[in-house]
Design a protein around this motif. Sequence first.
Motif, PDB file in Angstrom:
ATOM      1  N   SER A  16      89.746  34.070  30.586  1.00  0.00           N
ATOM      2  CA  SER A  16      88.135  33.604  29.831  1.00  0.00           C
ATOM      3  C   SER A  16      88.050  34.826  30.132  1.00  0.00           C
ATOM      4  N   GLY A  45      89.820  33.082  24.180  1.00  0.00           N
ATOM      5  CA  GLY A  45      89.101  33.600  24.496  1.00  0.00           C
ATOM      6  C   GLY A  45      90.198  34.631  24.789  1.00  0.00           C
ATOM      7  N   GLY A 327      88.926  26.959  27.213  1.00  0.00           N
ATOM      8  CA  GLY A 327      87.612  27.889  28.590  1.00  0.00           C
ATOM      9  C   GLY A 327      87.833  26.866  29.484  1.00  0.00           C
TER      10      GLY A 327
END
Length: 411
Positions: A16, A45, A327
């Motif tokens: 991320s 991300g 994520g």
Amino acid sequence: MNPRRLSPRGPLSALSGQTLSRRGFFGATAVGALGVVGGLGLAGGSTLLTPTRARAAGNLPITIVNNSGAYDNANVYIHVVGTLITTGQQGHVDQSGTFIPASLGDNNQPDGSAVYGFPLSDWGTVSLPEPISGRIYISLGARLPFKVVGTDAGPGIAHPAGWVDSDPSFGILYDSFEFTHQNGAMYCNSTQVDMFSVPIGIHLQGVNDQRVGFIKSGARGAFFDKLRNTEGFSNLVVDDRRVIAPSHGIGAGRFSATYFDGYIGESWDRYSSAEMSVNTGTAQYQLRRDGDALVAYQSGAERVRFDRPSTADVLFCNGNLAAPNDGLRGPIAAILGAALNRSTMRDYTNQPTTDAAQFYQNSVTNHYAAATHDAHSDGRAYGFAFDDVSAFASYIEDGAATSVELTIEPL
């Protein structure tokens, strides 16, 4: 089942907050089987670069330089295959720079294969269209045989699998360059995730001037010698043609399916009495063992748990270490996978480790990945799919790419 895979699997999640990585577009490969068909999408991300300099045409020139010292240009073959991002169609790029969707009619050779390669002597510069994700395969001495197969998603391309003895590509010397070209931006890398064979240096120009993938003088031979003389890894060496990655070596009967099991157990045991701190770049977690799982906590609350992985899970960065595009599990799994491959997980409670001097120091480690990094002049390589953790991968990108030069390095 045909052991060759379809176009690269994806997407697995990039860490991320990072821009696109090999995992974001290409993912891990299937074990001795056809891979998953589909378009190569953006990782969660991740962010696409915004072009900062206009390029007149949508096509990007890619020049191939033959410094092999062993094959003339008439015996070097270039094959451009990939997935059209807008439609998910698989196909190849012809000599005019046009994307041609794959068709079962492409299998028109006597052996039932498709011809997607042209001699370098006829094709010194590739004109790469956009938006497309895929690979440029470079083979020496012979074209690579591709095969178009029918799938639920439409015609798919079975790619070479040089780690499978029965694959038509096994006797051919080849390697590949991975890319995504979209909106004027170029994301690309050299890769040793499947095997180490023909070193390919990348020179990407645009907003910046970047190089990656170049090896040290004599490093190819030294790499082969190193693996030939490393216990447990010697069977991965196939003559002077390639060294198969240990992940694929398991299915090929060339590498132990339990190689990492002891180290995995020691690492799991450590966190019965200690706590691991994991920083994904956007969040901090504390990991402790609960039963046979490692549990990630945040502010005292359980967020996700990881069952003990197998050796194959570690090497393929899959299974119990799969990195979904969520994520949460994905970024943590990538860090755990890197720590196990680099043998830092047991001894360093703060992850990810960022000091390369700490990597590969245990006797049980991914010696193949270590050797790929040793071979490259800048120390960057893709020895396993999570090698982009802490930015040690042979990956570069440019938001307004103007040219790419690929150099076939001396054999």
